[in-house]
Each structure stands twice: as structure tokens, then as C-alpha cells.
Write a protein that holds these residues in place. Structure first.
Motif, PDB file in Angstrom:
ATOM      1  N   MET A   1     -31.145 -29.792 -50.638  1.00 55.13           N
ATOM      2  CA  MET A   1     -31.811 -29.992 -49.361  1.00 55.13           C
ATOM      3  C   MET A   1     -32.869 -28.916 -49.099  1.00 55.13           C
ATOM      4  SD  MET A   1     -30.668 -32.755 -48.456  1.00 55.13           S
ATOM      5  CE  MET A   1     -31.689 -32.765 -47.017  1.00 55.13           C
ATOM      6  N   ASP A  53     -29.382 -32.370 -42.183  1.00 58.28           N
ATOM      7  CA  ASP A  53     -29.313 -32.458 -43.641  1.00 58.28           C
ATOM      8  C   ASP A  53     -28.696 -33.778 -44.087  1.00 58.28           C
ATOM      9  OD1 ASP A  53     -30.499 -30.046 -43.907  1.00 58.28           O
ATOM     10  OD2 ASP A  53     -28.691 -28.937 -44.493  1.00 58.28           O
ATOM     11  N   ALA A  57     -30.701 -36.566 -46.153  1.00 55.25           N
ATOM     12  CA  ALA A  57     -30.221 -36.951 -47.478  1.00 55.25           C
ATOM     13  C   ALA A  57     -30.052 -38.457 -47.586  1.00 55.25           C
ATOM     14  CB  ALA A  57     -28.891 -36.244 -47.779  1.00 55.25           C
ATOM     15  N   SER A 115     -29.885 -37.112 -56.994  1.00 51.08           N
ATOM     16  CA  SER A 115     -28.540 -36.786 -56.506  1.00 51.08           C
ATOM     17  C   SER A 115     -27.459 -37.535 -57.282  1.00 51.08           C
ATOM     18  CB  SER A 115     -28.431 -37.098 -55.013  1.00 51.08           C
ATOM     19  OG  SER A 115     -28.703 -38.465 -54.767  1.00 51.08           O
TER      20      SER A 115
END
Length: 231
Positions: A1, A53, A57, A115
Motif C-alpha cells: 500500500m 488502505d 486495495a 497481490s
């Protein structure tokens, strides 16, 4: 992040992809992918930067729910052993998961996002290696110190001699706040004062100082205690 928010900040400053790549070293393909996802969200860069965050995300790396067999999983599964060997090899000291993912995308343009790629790679590493994952770092508990992989160089004006300067890096893992300083040498007489300056810069003394078996710290423990006493 931290990387995503840094990318957002530079896009808000209207940096070009080329300039962004020059400043950060992040591959242009990666930058273009992030820029596409930012724009596809329908939100401005300022609105995205204000997200938490978790929400950011989810916006950048949305989960994919499907019951159909995922060919990408089988493809990456066959690559994981090779990736693990590359990461473990001392010959590839500049190799990171980010670099592996960028190489993977070149071969598989429709492959996993970063990710998800790291998720499966990390699962493979945990199954095959004796490693400890630290999901949470207590604030102020630990300062991690080590020398950077390659030294910086200075050039003397009169003789044009190039002199190597090892770089010590001190990091607080909870906040990612760090201090870096090039030294005249890696010997204790230069390292210990640099650690003292690092603690002054960080504004306090952590409970522990952790090094990766640095010879200077193993053979000079008394000097390390002197660093915190000087504060």
C-alpha cells in the motif's frame, strides 16, 4: 500500500510515466496498469488517496469470485518452484517479487495481479521453507539495520579517484520510517557514530536493534550499547 500511495501522489503531481520510472525504478508496464485501474474506478486521484488502505486495495486489486477452473492458477503453480529458487539464489541479489511479477506479466499478459501473484508465491515459500512471518510489528519495539547491497561512490575532484562508500540503512518496520547514510567505511569507528545519528534523527531509542549478523555488531556489542547511552 505504501507503493500504491506513492504512485497516487506522483500521479497527482502530474508526473509522466517516463519521469515516474526514472524516479522510482518501477517498471512502466506496472505504472500503466495502476493508472488504468485508477481511471477505471471513476474517482479522482484525490478521492482515491482519501480512501482507507482496505478500500484502496479493493479498488486496485478487486477480488475475483468464480467457480470456473482458473487456468492461471495451474500455470503459476508450475512456475512457483523456479521462482523460489531464483529468490533463494545469492546470484540474484537484486531480484524481488515485484521483478518476478513483471517478468510473469510479460509471458502471461492476462495473468494474476501483483497481490494475488504474491499470495500464491508466499504460500509456496511457507510450505517449502523454514521461515517466520511477522504479520504485525509493535511500534518502537525494533530497529532493523543492515548495509545496502551496493555502495555509493564519490569521486575526488583532483585525482578523479573513485572511492566506495557503504550505505547503512536503519528501518522502523512498523512505520517504514528509515534513515540511510553513506559511510567512509564499514568499520566500527564509522558505523557506531552513524547509528547514533540515526537514533537522533528518528527521535528515540527502540527496545531492540536487530542486524542480519553484521560482523561489526557481533564483535562490538559494547559499542552498540554506547550508542543508546549517548542519547
Amino acid at each position: 500500500m505504501l507503493q500504491i500511495r506513492r504512485i497516487l501522489k506522483l500521479f497527482m503531481e502530474e508526473c509522466s510515466i517516463r519521469e515516474f520510472h526514472r524516479q522510482t525504478g518501477i517498471h512502466r508496464v506496472t505504472l500503466k496498469n495502476y493508472l488504468h485501474r485508477f481511471r477505471a474506478s471513476g474517482k479522482s486521484f484525490v478521492e482515491l488517496a482519501d480512501l482507507s488502505d482496505h478500500d484502496l486495495a479493493q479498488m486496485v486489486h478487486p477480488s475475483r469470485n468464480t467457480k470456473a477452473p482458473d487456468e492461471r492458477f495451474e500455470d503459476q503453480e508450475g512456475r512457483l518452484k523456479g521462482y523460489a529458487k531464483k529468490l533463494a539464489s545469492k546470484r540474484n541479489k537484486y531480484l524481488t517479487k515485484q521483478v518476478l511479477w513483471e517478468e510473469y506479466l510479460k509471458e502471461c499478459p492476462n495473468g494474476y495481479h501483483y497481490s494475488q501473484f504474491c499470495h500464491y508465491l508466499e504460500q509456496h515459500l511457507q510450505r517449502n521453507d523454514l521461515t517466520m512471518v511477522v504479520p504485525y510489528h509493535e511500534p518502537g519495539n525494533r530497529l532493523q539495520i543492515d548495509f545496502a547491497g551496493e555502495p555509493l561512490w564519490i569521486v575526488t575532484p583532483r585525482t578523479s579517484e573513485r572511492i566506495a562508500c557503504p550505505v547503512i540503512v536503519c528501518t522502523l518496520p512498523c512505520s517504514s520510517f528509515f534513515y540511510a547514510e553513506p559511510l567512509a567505511s564499514a568499520r566500527q569507528e564509522h558505523l557506531i557514530p552513524a547509528l547514533n545519528r540515526a537514533l537522533v534523527y528518528l527521535g528515540g531509542v527502540p527496545r531492540n536493534v536487530l542486524s542480519d549478523n553484521m560482523a561489526q555488531s557481533v564483535t562490538g556489542k559494547a559499542a552498540f550499547f554506547q550508542v543508546s547511552m549517548n542519547l
